[in-house]
Design an enzyme around this catalytic site. Structure first.
Site, PDB file in Angstrom:
ATOM      1  N   ASP A  15      45.280  49.827  52.819  1.00 53.07           N
ATOM      2  CA  ASP A  15      44.232  49.387  51.914  1.00 53.07           C
ATOM      3  C   ASP A  15      43.929  50.486  50.906  1.00 53.07           C
ATOM      4  OD1 ASP A  15      41.936  47.116  51.857  1.00 53.07           O
ATOM      5  OD2 ASP A  15      41.055  49.029  51.297  1.00 53.07           O
ATOM      6  N   GLY A  16      43.472  50.089  49.730  1.00 51.43           N
ATOM      7  CA  GLY A  16      43.149  51.077  48.707  1.00 51.43           C
ATOM      8  C   GLY A  16      41.945  51.924  49.015  1.00 51.43           C
ATOM      9  N   HIS A  17      41.072  51.465  49.905  1.00 55.74           N
ATOM     10  CA  HIS A  17      39.843  52.207  50.197  1.00 55.74           C
ATOM     11  C   HIS A  17      39.717  52.418  51.698  1.00 55.74           C
ATOM     12  CE1 HIS A  17      35.859  53.771  50.111  1.00 55.74           C
ATOM     13  NE2 HIS A  17      35.598  53.390  48.883  1.00 55.74           N
TER      14      HIS A  17
ATOM     15  N   HIS B 101      39.772  59.814  44.479  1.00 49.71           N
ATOM     16  CA  HIS B 101      38.447  59.227  44.636  1.00 49.71           C
ATOM     17  C   HIS B 101      37.737  59.896  45.807  1.00 49.71           C
ATOM     18  CE1 HIS B 101      35.492  56.105  45.760  1.00 49.71           C
ATOM     19  NE2 HIS B 101      35.555  55.738  44.484  1.00 49.71           N
TER      20      HIS B 101
ATOM     21  N   GLU C 142      35.644  58.443  39.650  1.00 54.00           N
ATOM     22  CA  GLU C 142      34.773  58.901  40.746  1.00 54.00           C
ATOM     23  C   GLU C 142      35.468  59.928  41.624  1.00 54.00           C
ATOM     24  OE1 GLU C 142      32.057  54.935  41.376  1.00 54.00           O
ATOM     25  OE2 GLU C 142      33.906  55.053  42.550  1.00 54.00           O
TER      26      GLU C 142
ATOM     27  N   GLU D 106      28.708  61.418  43.838  1.00 54.89           N
ATOM     28  CA  GLU D 106      28.203  60.120  44.291  1.00 54.89           C
ATOM     29  C   GLU D 106      27.461  60.236  45.623  1.00 54.89           C
ATOM     30  OE1 GLU D 106      30.016  55.792  45.668  1.00 54.89           O
ATOM     31  OE2 GLU D 106      31.199  57.066  44.319  1.00 54.89           O
TER      32      GLU D 106
ATOM     33  N   CYS E 168      27.321  58.161  48.021  1.00 57.57           N
ATOM     34  CA  CYS E 168      28.203  57.766  49.121  1.00 57.57           C
ATOM     35  C   CYS E 168      29.154  58.886  49.520  1.00 57.57           C
ATOM     36  CB  CYS E 168      29.011  56.527  48.740  1.00 57.57           C
ATOM     37  SG  CYS E 168      28.081  54.984  48.777  1.00 57.57           S
TER      38      CYS E 168
ATOM     39  N   CYS F 238      27.112  49.961  46.547  1.00 59.20           N
ATOM     40  CA  CYS F 238      27.540  50.620  47.781  1.00 59.20           C
ATOM     41  C   CYS F 238      26.524  51.636  48.281  1.00 59.20           C
ATOM     42  CB  CYS F 238      28.897  51.283  47.586  1.00 59.20           C
ATOM     43  SG  CYS F 238      28.971  52.420  46.179  1.00 59.20           S
ATOM     44  N   CYS F 239      25.849  52.332  47.362  1.00 61.73           N
ATOM     45  CA  CYS F 239      25.001  53.452  47.771  1.00 61.73           C
ATOM     46  C   CYS F 239      23.716  53.031  48.493  1.00 61.73           C
ATOM     47  CB  CYS F 239      24.662  54.325  46.570  1.00 61.73           C
ATOM     48  SG  CYS F 239      26.107  55.168  45.864  1.00 61.73           S
TER      49      CYS F 239
END
Length: 599
Positions: free
Chosen positions: A194-196, A256, A308, A324, A326, A402-403
């Protein structure tokens, strides 16, 4: 419906198995009770958690799940990863319930869990936006679809829910999701990532909770598969996705920022459960390089608005810092797992810096508004050129949200990051007034930290002599334990029931200079006191903050101001007045700077 009490020894967010090769065992959120500074932040967060439900309703996240469940009709709303915000919020509900059980929290949890369960496909697949917007076409664009990422946050929420409430409904969903992934991906199945990242941490924690070895094996696979350029097959640069260098071979973090630290945290979990010292050593090298060359003085991570991302070594601009919220949370998660694995105090030091500064700046004193981006300088006449711009001030929600729920779950489960035990005693890593229960050993902590450096620990009960380990931060030169000098690291004292240990950490105002390669702040200093980084804010100065200079020879003083910003210790250096960085922008998004040029 009547709220039931959570288990008295509720395990925290990371709970290694009995066979995991770790130096320290975490105490659960039910074994640590805190007051003081962090309790104030948690009370504010408690007001935000129910409000989070409203925000998710307004933004369409919950409606997406209802549509996928056949309870509503329409088109999917919001980003492809919209489900993940629901799951982070559900996790926050669980940890908050463990702290203060309530009918309202339990009802919300059960209502949304039922919707999630109804949205799940018979084979275990679950991602509402893909199911609704993309007609169920699965895994067609893994770099950007966040399908594993959403599954990871669902699993983390499910683990928190069963640990905090005993409810297994979401855990049943999570096991089916993980089994579907294990049936679909792997060395002899679909070879892809997955990309994340986040699924890696989640699968290990599910293994720890439910005991299915295939979930740990899948986590290992995802860690090992990354870094071989699989993302390139989709036409993307692998650097952004932490897919350029295998985790075992990497010497730093790149791309990222949130993706990178989530991946490292998951790899640390895999290393602990498999006794993989080589992998752990590689992660230690990466962590050290990140701290030395890619971390802001606030503990903020991520130098670039562009993607990011972490920048190059020492690329740490102040006004364009992304840092960020997160990423600070992910940094804490990684550092905590490294601390458990090694017992090395430098990871607890990093957690302290990240929590008090890089993370806490991301939420308002009211607990209901957030920064996505945390710069170290805010210029006068700054223009808010996007949803995430700090020039807006903190905001109640974001298009990419997300944060906020990430902050909610972190504050609600904070007790899980404060203390540990081993075969010889108890270790206190972060200081807050309250109680710590580790088996037959019970401690009471008295302190006004971070405003005051005196920490008293009373042993209320112990089965016999035990070793009490108190962290002495690296910044605390001149610290003493029971009047004797204490070096940075852990001061270890053999104690029994009825004894009191007194730790004194010096709280003098100190100046910090950056590495000379950090061009952005050459000729500047930052001001720190205790664990806090300080900032000059326009509300306290007649001279424009952009034009301020600091005289290093000027007298320095500090004064606690209970009437200011919820109660803070203010630092004065000559004509300059500084407040804790975390508290800036609570009097409007006025000019601010952390690094101040010297005269």
């Amino acid at each position: 419906m009547t709220a039931t009490s959570p288990p008295t020894s509720t395990r925290g967010p990371a709970a290694p198995t009995g066979t995991a090769q770790v130096a320290l065992r975490p105490l659960g959120v039910g074994e640590v009770r805190i007051g003081g500074f962090w309790a104030d932040r948690q009370r504010a967060n408690a007001t935000a958690v129910p409000l989070g439900r409203q925000r998710l309703e307004e933004a369409g996240n919950l409606e997406n799940l209802r549509i996928a469940a056949g309870r509503a009709s329409g088109e999917a709303i919001g980003p492809i990863f919209a489900d993940s915000d629901v799951y982070k919020w559900l996790e926050a509900v669980a940890w908050e319930y463990a702290r203060h059980p309530s009918d309202e929290l339990l009802a919300m949890q059960r209502e949304i869990t039922a919707i999630v369960a109804d949205a799940q496909e018979p084979d275990g697949y679950l991602d509402s936006v893909v199911q609704v917007r993309h007609g169920g076409r699965r895994y067609t664009d893994l770099p950007w679809s966040h399908e594993h990422y959403c599954a990871g946050h669902l699993i983390q929420a499910a683990v928190a829910q069963v640990r905090c409430t005993g409810d297994t409904a979401l855990l049943d969903v999570a096991v089916k999701v993980a089994d579907h992934l294990a049936d679909t991906f792997g060395e002899d199945r679909r070879h892809d990532v997955d990309g994340h990242p986040v699924i890696e941490m989640a699968l290990v924690e599910l293994y720890r909770e439910a005991g299915h070895a295939r979930h740990l094996e899948l986590a290992r696979y995802f860690v090992e598969a990354r870094g071989h350029g699989l993302i390139s097959a989709y036409g993307h640069d692998p650097t952004y996705f932490s897919d350029r260098v295998p985790v075992r071979e990497a010497t730093t973090v790149e791309g990222h920022a949130v993706r990178a630290v989530y991946l490292a945290a998951g790899a640390a979990d895999v290393a602990a459960e498999r006794g993989d010292t080589a992998l752990l050593d590689a992660l230690a090298t990466q962590f050290d390089h990140m701290l030395a060359t890619k971390t802001y003085v606030t503990g903020g991570l991520g130098a670039r608005w562009d993607r990011e991302a972490f920048g190059d070594p020492y690329e740490l601009p102040t006004d364009r810092a992304y840092a960020e919220t997160c990423a600070a949370i992910g940094g804490v998660q990684w550092a905590w797992r490294m601390l458990l694995a090694t017992g090395d105090a430098r990871y607890a030091d990093a957690i302290e810096r990240m929590l008090y500064n890089g993370f806490l700046a991301g939420v308002s004193l009211s607990g209901t508004e957030y920064f996505y981006v945390n710069p170290l300088q805010h210029r006068s006449e700054a223009h808010a050129d996007g949803d995430r711009s700090p020039a807006h001030g903190r905001r109640g929600w974001f298009d990419c949200a997300c944060c906020p729920p990430n902050v909610m779950r972190t504050l609600a489960g904070l007790e899980g990051y404060l203390a540990t035990r081993d075969g010889d005693g108890v270790q206190v890593h972060q200081y807050a007034p309250g109680t710590i229960s580790a088996g037959d050993t019970t401690l009471t902590v008295e302190t006004q930290y971070p405003w005051d450096g005196l920490v008293r620990v009373r042993v209320d009960a112990a089965p016999g002599p035990v070793t009490l380990s108190l962290r002495v931060p690296a910044w605390a030169e001149g610290a003493t334990v029971d009047g004797k000098p204490a070096e940075p690291g852990y001061a270890r004292v053999r104690v029994g029931a009825g004894e009191v240990v007194e730790l004194r950490l010096p709280m003098e105002v100190r100046t910090t200079t950056a590495h000379p390669r950090v061009d952005a702040v050459r000729g500047c200093v930052a001001i720190e006191r205790g664990p806090l980084v300080y900032a000059a804010e326009q509300a306290d100065h007649d001279t424009p903050v952009d034009d301020l200079h600091i005289d290093l020879a000027a007298p320095r003083s500090s004064e606690h101001r209970p009437d200011l910003l919820g109660g803070v210790t203010v630092v004065t250096v000559g004509e300059l007045t500084l407040v804790p960085y975390y508290a800036w922008a609570n009097r409007g998004a006025a000019p601010m700077r952390v690094w101040i040029p010297t005269t």
